[in-house]
Design a protein around this motif. Structure first.
Motif, PDB file in Angstrom:
ATOM      1  N   GLY A 137      -1.423   3.685 -22.480  1.00  0.00           N
ATOM      2  CA  GLY A 137      -2.535   3.689 -21.542  1.00  0.00           C
ATOM      3  C   GLY A 137      -2.537   2.523 -20.579  1.00  0.00           C
ATOM      4  O   GLY A 137      -3.137   2.597 -19.517  1.00  0.00           O
ATOM      5  N   GLY A 138      -1.813   1.465 -20.889  1.00  0.00           N
ATOM      6  CA  GLY A 138      -1.889   0.270 -20.046  1.00  0.00           C
ATOM      7  C   GLY A 138      -0.906   0.254 -18.899  1.00  0.00           C
ATOM      8  O   GLY A 138      -0.892  -0.689 -18.118  1.00  0.00           O
ATOM      9  N   GLY A 139      -0.081   1.257 -18.788  1.00  0.00           N
ATOM     10  CA  GLY A 139       0.962   1.186 -17.748  1.00  0.00           C
ATOM     11  C   GLY A 139       1.024   2.462 -16.928  1.00  0.00           C
ATOM     12  O   GLY A 139       0.085   3.253 -16.879  1.00  0.00           O
ATOM     13  N   PHE A 140       2.177   2.652 -16.276  1.00  0.00           N
ATOM     14  CA  PHE A 140       2.349   3.813 -15.395  1.00  0.00           C
ATOM     15  C   PHE A 140       2.546   5.104 -16.168  1.00  0.00           C
ATOM     16  O   PHE A 140       2.999   5.087 -17.315  1.00  0.00           O
ATOM     17  CB  PHE A 140       3.631   3.644 -14.573  1.00  0.00           C
ATOM     18  N   ILE A 141       2.272   6.184 -15.490  1.00  0.00           N
ATOM     19  CA  ILE A 141       2.858   7.455 -15.919  1.00  0.00           C
ATOM     20  C   ILE A 141       4.239   7.446 -15.259  1.00  0.00           C
ATOM     21  O   ILE A 141       4.388   7.713 -14.064  1.00  0.00           O
ATOM     22  CB  ILE A 141       2.011   8.643 -15.448  1.00  0.00           C
ATOM     23  N   ARG A 158       1.568   8.121 -20.617  1.00  0.00           N
ATOM     24  CA  ARG A 158       1.334   6.883 -19.873  1.00  0.00           C
ATOM     25  C   ARG A 158       1.949   5.744 -20.689  1.00  0.00           C
ATOM     26  O   ARG A 158       1.820   5.701 -21.908  1.00  0.00           O
ATOM     27  CB  ARG A 158      -0.165   6.671 -19.673  1.00  0.00           C
ATOM     28  N   MET A 159       2.628   4.832 -20.011  1.00  0.00           N
ATOM     29  CA  MET A 159       3.345   3.761 -20.716  1.00  0.00           C
ATOM     30  C   MET A 159       2.378   2.839 -21.441  1.00  0.00           C
ATOM     31  O   MET A 159       1.233   2.675 -21.025  1.00  0.00           O
ATOM     32  CB  MET A 159       4.160   2.928 -19.728  1.00  0.00           C
ATOM     33  N   ASP A 206       9.945   8.469 -18.180  1.00  0.00           N
ATOM     34  CA  ASP A 206      10.467   9.220 -17.028  1.00  0.00           C
ATOM     35  C   ASP A 206      11.333  10.360 -17.550  1.00  0.00           C
ATOM     36  O   ASP A 206      12.418  10.120 -18.094  1.00  0.00           O
ATOM     37  CB  ASP A 206      11.279   8.282 -16.132  1.00  0.00           C
ATOM     38  N   LEU A 207      10.878  11.574 -17.362  1.00  0.00           N
ATOM     39  CA  LEU A 207      11.599  12.713 -17.926  1.00  0.00           C
ATOM     40  C   LEU A 207      12.444  13.437 -16.883  1.00  0.00           C
ATOM     41  O   LEU A 207      12.897  14.556 -17.098  1.00  0.00           O
ATOM     42  CB  LEU A 207      10.602  13.677 -18.587  1.00  0.00           C
ATOM     43  N   ARG A 208      12.618  12.789 -15.732  1.00  0.00           N
ATOM     44  CA  ARG A 208      13.526  13.342 -14.719  1.00  0.00           C
ATOM     45  C   ARG A 208      14.960  12.903 -15.049  1.00  0.00           C
ATOM     46  O   ARG A 208      15.198  12.237 -16.055  1.00  0.00           O
ATOM     47  CB  ARG A 208      13.111  12.826 -13.327  1.00  0.00           C
ATOM     48  N   THR A 209      15.891  13.277 -14.189  1.00  0.00           N
ATOM     49  CA  THR A 209      17.283  12.901 -14.465  1.00  0.00           C
ATOM     50  C   THR A 209      17.422  11.381 -14.347  1.00  0.00           C
ATOM     51  O   THR A 209      17.010  10.795 -13.335  1.00  0.00           O
ATOM     52  CB  THR A 209      18.219  13.562 -13.444  1.00  0.00           C
ATOM     53  N   PRO A 210      17.998  10.732 -15.334  1.00  0.00           N
ATOM     54  CA  PRO A 210      18.120   9.276 -15.260  1.00  0.00           C
ATOM     55  C   PRO A 210      19.396   8.834 -14.549  1.00  0.00           C
ATOM     56  O   PRO A 210      20.368   9.579 -14.446  1.00  0.00           O
ATOM     57  CB  PRO A 210      18.195   8.876 -16.733  1.00  0.00           C
ATOM     58  N   ALA A 211      19.373   7.573 -14.120  1.00  0.00           N
ATOM     59  CA  ALA A 211      20.609   6.961 -13.620  1.00  0.00           C
ATOM     60  C   ALA A 211      21.385   6.350 -14.775  1.00  0.00           C
ATOM     61  O   ALA A 211      22.605   6.243 -14.727  1.00  0.00           O
ATOM     62  CB  ALA A 211      20.278   5.886 -12.588  1.00  0.00           C
ATOM     63  N   LEU A 212      20.650   5.936 -15.805  1.00  0.00           N
ATOM     64  CA  LEU A 212      21.306   5.275 -16.941  1.00  0.00           C
ATOM     65  C   LEU A 212      20.861   5.910 -18.251  1.00  0.00           C
ATOM     66  O   LEU A 212      19.662   6.114 -18.472  1.00  0.00           O
ATOM     67  CB  LEU A 212      20.941   3.782 -16.955  1.00  0.00           C
ATOM     68  N   GLU A 213      21.824   6.210 -19.077  1.00  0.00           N
ATOM     69  CA  GLU A 213      21.524   6.693 -20.415  1.00  0.00           C
ATOM     70  C   GLU A 213      22.553   6.085 -21.356  1.00  0.00           C
ATOM     71  O   GLU A 213      23.747   6.055 -21.033  1.00  0.00           O
ATOM     72  CB  GLU A 213      21.600   8.224 -20.456  1.00  0.00           C
ATOM     73  N   TYR A 254       0.817  -1.215   0.000  1.00  0.00           N
ATOM     74  CA  TYR A 254       0.000   0.000   0.000  1.00  0.00           C
ATOM     75  C   TYR A 254       0.856   1.272   0.000  1.00  0.00           C
ATOM     76  O   TYR A 254       0.364   2.366  -0.257  1.00  0.00           O
ATOM     77  CB  TYR A 254      -0.978  -0.021   1.180  1.00  0.00           C
ATOM     78  N   PHE A 255       2.150   1.129   0.264  1.00  0.00           N
ATOM     79  CA  PHE A 255       3.021   2.318   0.232  1.00  0.00           C
ATOM     80  C   PHE A 255       3.012   2.959  -1.159  1.00  0.00           C
ATOM     81  O   PHE A 255       3.226   4.143  -1.305  1.00  0.00           O
ATOM     82  CB  PHE A 255       4.476   1.957   0.561  1.00  0.00           C
ATOM     83  N   PHE A 256       2.790   2.116  -2.154  1.00  0.00           N
ATOM     84  CA  PHE A 256       2.796   2.654  -3.523  1.00  0.00           C
ATOM     85  C   PHE A 256       1.454   3.315  -3.803  1.00  0.00           C
ATOM     86  O   PHE A 256       0.397   2.728  -3.591  1.00  0.00           O
ATOM     87  CB  PHE A 256       3.044   1.525  -4.535  1.00  0.00           C
ATOM     88  N   ARG A 257       1.536   4.541  -4.251  1.00  0.00           N
ATOM     89  CA  ARG A 257       0.311   5.286  -4.500  1.00  0.00           C
ATOM     90  C   ARG A 257       0.392   5.845  -5.907  1.00  0.00           C
ATOM     91  O   ARG A 257       1.275   6.655  -6.210  1.00  0.00           O
ATOM     92  CB  ARG A 257       0.248   6.415  -3.481  1.00  0.00           C
ATOM     93  N   GLU A 258      -0.526   5.391  -6.739  1.00  0.00           N
ATOM     94  CA  GLU A 258      -0.513   5.879  -8.112  1.00  0.00           C
ATOM     95  C   GLU A 258      -1.551   6.966  -8.239  1.00  0.00           C
ATOM     96  O   GLU A 258      -2.744   6.740  -8.054  1.00  0.00           O
ATOM     97  CB  GLU A 258      -0.816   4.729  -9.079  1.00  0.00           C
ATOM     98  N   GLN A 259      -1.109   8.169  -8.518  1.00  0.00           N
ATOM     99  CA  GLN A 259      -2.040   9.293  -8.519  1.00  0.00           C
ATOM    100  C   GLN A 259      -2.473   9.691  -9.926  1.00  0.00           C
ATOM    101  O   GLN A 259      -3.302  10.580 -10.080  1.00  0.00           O
ATOM    102  CB  GLN A 259      -1.407  10.490  -7.810  1.00  0.00           C
ATOM    103  N   GLY A 260      -1.874   9.102 -10.915  1.00  0.00           N
ATOM    104  CA  GLY A 260      -2.288   9.403 -12.290  1.00  0.00           C
ATOM    105  C   GLY A 260      -1.997  10.827 -12.717  1.00  0.00           C
ATOM    106  O   GLY A 260      -2.701  11.397 -13.553  1.00  0.00           O
ATOM    107  N   ARG A 261      -0.961  11.413 -12.125  1.00  0.00           N
ATOM    108  CA  ARG A 261      -0.632  12.807 -12.483  1.00  0.00           C
ATOM    109  C   ARG A 261       0.165  12.800 -13.788  1.00  0.00           C
ATOM    110  O   ARG A 261       1.341  12.446 -13.792  1.00  0.00           O
ATOM    111  CB  ARG A 261       0.186  13.447 -11.362  1.00  0.00           C
ATOM    112  N   ALA A 262      -0.472  13.211 -14.836  1.00  0.00           N
ATOM    113  CA  ALA A 262       0.206  13.136 -16.135  1.00  0.00           C
ATOM    114  C   ALA A 262       1.013  14.400 -16.388  1.00  0.00           C
ATOM    115  O   ALA A 262       2.218  14.340 -16.640  1.00  0.00           O
ATOM    116  CB  ALA A 262      -0.796  12.921 -17.242  1.00  0.00           C
ATOM    117  N   ALA A 263       0.342  15.563 -16.277  1.00  0.00           N
ATOM    118  CA  ALA A 263       1.039  16.823 -16.483  1.00  0.00           C
ATOM    119  C   ALA A 263       1.973  16.763 -17.695  1.00  0.00           C
ATOM    120  O   ALA A 263       3.152  17.062 -17.594  1.00  0.00           O
ATOM    121  CB  ALA A 263       1.809  17.232 -15.231  1.00  0.00           C
ATOM    122  N   PHE A 264       1.440  16.349 -18.819  1.00  0.00           N
ATOM    123  CA  PHE A 264       2.192  16.314 -20.080  1.00  0.00           C
ATOM    124  C   PHE A 264       3.088  15.089 -20.233  1.00  0.00           C
ATOM    125  O   PHE A 264       3.761  14.934 -21.236  1.00  0.00           O
ATOM    126  CB  PHE A 264       3.047  17.579 -20.265  1.00  0.00           C
TER     127      PHE A 264
END
Ligand code: DGJ
Length: 728
Positions: A63-67, A59-60, A82-89, A46-56
């Protein structure tokens, strides 16, 4: 069992003594669920909370997966949602830079695997650690990442690193491969880091984590004086004794980056690893690449507990060799006594003067070799200058022996002076780029340790000096940062590998040397603390903390260093007054009090000491022999902060809490200031302690609740208290 896997919920729970770190596989992604105070094993889905915040953000899988931009990920990659800073590129053979890592498999291993070619925390038996390896894979390119989580439960830490493998059919290029990344679900943290410069290393800076990226890094080809390869996130109210603090420390000595960023949904991402600005790495099919290790630890009891956890780990499971446990000799280094000007006669005069002072080892610093009389020549020509030392190092050693002194010397093996026989013979052995000038720093260039023949040459030079067993200590210096970073041994498309290959070369050389000369005490140095990092500590258990030997300046430098590194790793010497760097005039007792906080020695000309000072040296050398073990291995408590207060105070308490050595220095006198008292920590409340110099007795609870009166007059005055448990 420190690692618990629930096959129903696909959760991994890693438990250390006081913390838990929890992950879960969902939709094929390895999500981060929790890092904090230890929890019971169980289903924490339950710690995982999917809020569906797309903000541009997409969704993977249409439509069938996570934002993906809104979920906490263990090893985020660039190129999909994932448009944040990656660990791997990576750069794929088709020119794209997409990696999409999904869970493939995992295994749980006893013990801790070695990381090929890199320094790392080790264990003495498999029972000390359990390792989880999670394999992620990109189904299109075949790129794989094995994420290693090594849980040292009793040490209260886990370590992380990644092995990236090219499972495809064409070469890929790593553009960024961080050691660890952690997503936090809010930004209410302060960032603590070290900053500084030569002679003012590891000052502490603390400020709120904000929206946007905060990075500390080095692109200098060394961990550097400027920043240190760790990052702490602390709850805003966290102090020495309370609050939550998270640390990640990189076990590496070259260019690095550590970043914390507040994101669009007020979540945060922190990561640490090789500096991507400095780095690219070509991976042929079937090849793999190991990132350096990062050490992660959590404290629910403030900064003090966090530091003690890291001190204990680094002292006992990162430092190696005889001097991990043995008391380090009280040494006298000749640098500030002579600089470049000495000969055999002068050394003998100093040695005579050292005898009976309790000094155990005399270190000849720079300029015993080649034609070196200043910093403008001879690095690389590691043969004794017979004009200065006509009977060689063996002559000096034989003179010292009956005086009860061992001999140590200085080297700067990684460097080459353009004015040297070595450079005249091998002008291409330094890092350089053809057609460009070779910029000199301190009149020197850096040898290309990517070349095996250079490493062999250095091994032979150092070995030639060490092999007869006369030299008991080596100070290994490194006095400039890298420019024109190029190696003709590598093709153009691999030049981005040079800095890291340099460090792999250095580590290989050091491994050979420390392995072949286990009785030699190696001390790392880089113009003082320019490479004070966990990578070097794997090979050398102590570091010359700073070229600034002024006791007052050292209060801050050593305090800042102690956030992460143990006192046993910090070389600290009593130097002359007025101090050569700052001109501060400081009482002898104060210089002693501060130097005793580290690996202790002297950096002065003993022939210039008065009789009274000679007696003081004798007493302190004896005191160190008696209390050195407590000082090096005890629990360290920071009591007063020299960055914020007009004094500094600390104490070190033996493991059985029967001995406490405490120090106090007044750094600024305020007229008619407060009554000053220093409350100690870590003692037994019910025990009775006698202070050695005054004979006064106190209860542990009094010492911790009320404390000891400290002077408020006379600038730079200090007190050293030695409290020993006595029976009632
Ligand atoms: C820099 C070191 O930090 C000093 O202690 C001294 O060894 C000099 N190098 C010698 O050149």
């Amino acid at each position: 069992m420190s690692i618990y896997f629930d096959p129903q919920t696909l959760q991994f729970q890693l438990n250390t003594r006081t913390s838990s770190y929890i992950m879960q596989v969902r939709n094929g992604f390895l999500l981060h669920l929790y890092w904090g105070a230890r929890l019971q094993n169980g289903d924490h889905s339950y710690f995982f909370r999917e809020q569906g915040r797309a903000a541009f953000s997409p969704r993977m899988e249409n439509g069938g997966g996570f934002i993906l931009d809104d979920v906490p990920l263990e090893y985020p990659c660039w190129g999909r949602g994932d448009l944040r800073t990656p660990a791997l590129e990576v750069r794929n053979p088709d020119g794209s830079n997409i990696v999409d890592l999904r869970y493939e498999s995992h295994e749980i291993l006893p013990g801790k695997p070695r990381i090929p070619g890199l320094p790392a925390v080790y264990v003495e038996n498999d029972g000390e650690c359990e390792t989880l390896v999670v394999r992620l894979r990109d189904g299109v390119s075949g790129v794989e990442a094995d994420l290693y989580y090594c849980v040292l439960e009793e040490y209260d830490v886990l370590t992380r690193y990644a092995r990236i493998r090219n499972g495809g059919t064409d070469a890929v290029r790593l553009l960024r491969a961080m050691s660890a990344s952690v997503d936090f679900d809010h930004t209410r943290y302060d960032i603590l880091s070290n900053y500084g410069t030569h002679c003012r290393e590891r000052q502490i800076e603390r400020h709120p984590l904000q929206h946007g990226r905060f990075t500390i890094s080095s692109r200098r080809g060394a961990s550097s004086h400027v920043h240190n390869p760790f990052l702490l996130l602390a709850s805003p109210t966290a102090d020495e004794t309370s609050g939550e603090v998270y640390a990640s420390v990189l076990v590496y000595s070259g260019s690095f980056a550590a970043e914390a960023a507040g994101g669009q949904f007020d979540a945060a991402r922190a990561m640490i690893g090789l500096n991507p600005e400095e780095f690219s790495w070509k991976l042929e099919p079937g090849e793999d690449f190991f990132t350096p290790e990062s050490v992660l630890t959590y404290s629910g009891e403030g900064l003090g507990y966090l530091s003690r956890t890291l001190h204990h780990l680094f002292r006992t499971r990162l430092c190696r060799g005889k001097y991990r446990d043995a008391r380090r000799p009280v040494l006298l280094n000749l640098w500030e006594a002579c600089y470049f000007n000495f000969d055999e006669e002068k050394i003998k005069r100093i040695a005579d003067s050292c005898a009976e002072l309790g000094v155990e080892l005399l270190v000849i610093d720079d300029a015993w070799f080649g034609e070196r009389n200043s910093d403008n020549s001879s690095l690389g020509d590691w043969y004794v200058n017979r004009k200065k030392l006509p009977h060689g190092l063996e002559g000096v050693e034989e003179y010292l022996k009956p005086l009860g002194l061992d001999l140590g010397i200085w080297f700067e093996p990684e460097m080459i002076s353009p004015n040297s026989d070595l450079y005249r013979a091998h002008p291409d052995w330094c890092l350089h780029v053809d057609g460009r000038p070779r910029s000199e720093g301190r009149n020197q260039l850096i040898l290309d340790l990517c070349r095996p023949e250079v490493r062999d040459y250095l091994y032979d030079c150092v070995s030639a000096v060490l092999k007869d067993g006369r030299i008991k200590y080596v100070k290994w210096d490194y006095n400039r940062n890298m420019t024109e970073v190029g190696s003709p041994t590598l093709p153009a498309d691999r030049q981005g590998e040079v800095t890291h290959r340099y460090y792999l070369g250095l580590y290989e050389l050091l491994e050979r040397l420390v392995g072949d000369y286990p009785d030699v005490l190696f001390e790392s140095c880089s113009g003082g603390g320019g490479r004070f990092d966990a990578g070097m500590l794997y090979y050398m258990p102590q570091v010359w903390t700073s070229d600034n030997s002024d006791a007052i300046e050292r209060l801050r430098i050593q305090y800042g260093t102690s956030l992460v590194y143990p006192l046993s790793a910090m070389s600290a010497h009593v130097s002359a007054s007025p101090n050569h760097q700052t001109g501060h005039v400081t009482p002898f007792e104060t210089r002693v009090c501060v130097a005793l906080t580290g690996s202790f020695g002297f950096e002065l000309d003993p022939t210039a000491l008065s009789d009274a000072e000679r007696e003081q040296v004798r007493q302190v050398a004896a005191l160190h022999k008696e209390l050195g073990e407590v000082l090096a291995t005890g629990d360290y408590y920071r009591l007063r902060n020299p960055f914020e207060e007009t004094c500094s105070a600390w104490c070190t308490v033996s493991a059985d809490r029967s001995v406490c050595v405490a120090g106090y220095v007044l750094t600024h006198v305020r007229m008619y200031g407060n009554n000053e008292r220093i409350a100690l920590r870590g003692l037994k409340p019910d025990a009775l302690y006698r202070e050695r110099f005054t004979g006064e007795t106190y209860r542990g609870d009094e010492l911790m609740g009320f404390g000891l009166h400290a002077p408020t007059t006379l600038e730079y005055r200090s007190i050293l208290w030695v409290l020993e448990e006595v029976s009632d």
